[in-house]
Write an enzyme that holds these catalytic residues in place. Structure first.
Site, mmCIF file in Angstrom:
data_model
loop_
_atom_site.group_PDB
_atom_site.id
_atom_site.type_symbol
_atom_site.label_atom_id
_atom_site.label_comp_id
_atom_site.label_asym_id
_atom_site.label_seq_id
_atom_site.Cartn_x
_atom_site.Cartn_y
_atom_site.Cartn_z
ATOM 1 N NE ARG A 1 0.729 -6.503 11.230
ATOM 2 C CZ ARG A 1 1.667 -6.031 10.405
ATOM 3 N NH1 ARG A 1 2.852 -6.615 10.357
ATOM 4 N NH2 ARG A 1 1.426 -4.997 9.644
ATOM 5 N NE ARG B 1 10.613 -5.285 11.921
ATOM 6 C CZ ARG B 1 9.673 -4.506 11.396
ATOM 7 N NH1 ARG B 1 9.972 -3.694 10.416
ATOM 8 N NH2 ARG B 1 8.438 -4.529 11.842
ATOM 9 C CE LYS C 1 -2.391 -1.163 3.540
ATOM 10 N NZ LYS C 1 -3.211 -0.831 4.703
ATOM 11 N NE ARG D 1 9.677 -7.170 6.140
ATOM 12 C CZ ARG D 1 8.539 -6.489 6.072
ATOM 13 N NH1 ARG D 1 8.119 -5.990 4.926
ATOM 14 N NH2 ARG D 1 7.815 -6.300 7.156
ATOM 15 N NE ARG E 1 -5.893 0.505 11.786
ATOM 16 C CZ ARG E 1 -4.916 0.157 10.975
ATOM 17 N NH1 ARG E 1 -5.053 -0.848 10.154
ATOM 18 N NH2 ARG E 1 -3.781 0.829 10.983
#
Ligand SMILES: [Zn+2]
Length: 243
Positions: A193, A182, A35, A149, A110
């Site tokens: 999430r 991370r 996004k 990642r 949201r």
């Protein structure tokens, strides 16, 4: 008898939130959908201010604006900043000359409750949502993009073990330092999430679909393809408005 019957006011109230003389755009999509990348390109294409509500909130608190001070009181207590404070901040932005042609909103609403409150507040200012841009990415792809990642500890070089792996496991190609994941990128965190995202966003998607302003884009395509598609869609919306 008139040949064409005008729609009674109210009969089309669901679709009437679209206001075409401005581009008030809302960006939706799961984490990792790109996004931010798309927002940066769109604001450039259409000269729209990008309002990421998280940044807006932090900025207002830092600048000590009246609304920022209110927000800080809640944050200092560890409470969520109430919707009406956020919405007043968004409306303040909308009133600024920068937003005369519209804006690109990211991070709000949201959920449906927030969408309704925002719609009501915008209506009060004679404004409405032009389009809601949904960048669709399947969960498994989101998990790969985020939990794959790896960052190098020395300089923050970014890799992805699935799509852009280093030559040697856990070692940065460029400076030989160790690659780490991370904590926020761990798979279980990402899946949590995602479940929150789906729970809240599915009804939101339906909400904007019902109002005829939802535009879907395939987030599996390259960022450039997604961008071309979004830009063409918005340009068409604008053209339809001018006709
Ligand atoms: Zn490195």
């Amino acid at each position: 008898m008139p040949r064409f019957q005008r729609l009674e006011h109210g009969a089309d109230s669901k679709s009437s939130i679209a206001v075409m003389s401005e581009l008030n755009l809302i960006l939706l999509g799961p984490p990792g959908a790109g996004k931010g990348t798309q927002a940066a390109r769109l604001t450039e294409d259409f000269h729209l201010p990008y309002i990421a509500t998280g940044d807006m909130l932090r900025g207002a608190v830092k600048d000590g604006t009246p609304l920022g001070k209110q927000a800080k009181e809640y944050m200092d207590r560890g409470d969520l900043v109430p919707d009406d404070v956020i919405i007043r901040m968004i409306l303040d932005c909308m009133e600024s000359p920068d937003c005369a042609d519209g804006l690109l909103l990211d991070g709000y609403p949201r959920n449906v409750e927030q969408a309704e409150a925002l719609e009501k507040a915008m209506k009060g200012k004679g404004r409405g949502v032009t389009a809601t841009i949904l960048i669709d990415v399947p969960d498994e792809e989101v998990v790969k993009r985020i939990s794959g990642r790896r960052l190098c500890q020395k300089s923050g070089h970014v890799y992805n073990v699935f799509s852009d792996p280093p030559k040697h496991d856990d070692v940065c190609d460029q400076d030989g330092s160790r690659l780490v994941q991370r904590e926020d990128d761990a798979e279980d965190v990402v899946r949590k999430r995602l479940s929150v995202y789906h729970e809240q966003t599915a009804p939101l998607i339906e909400y904007y679909e019902d109002r005829g302003v939802l535009k879907r884009f395939d987030g599996l395509r390259s960022p450039t393809e997604v961008h071309d598609h979004i830009r063409a869609t918005i340009a068409t919306l604008r053209l339809e408005d001018e006709l």
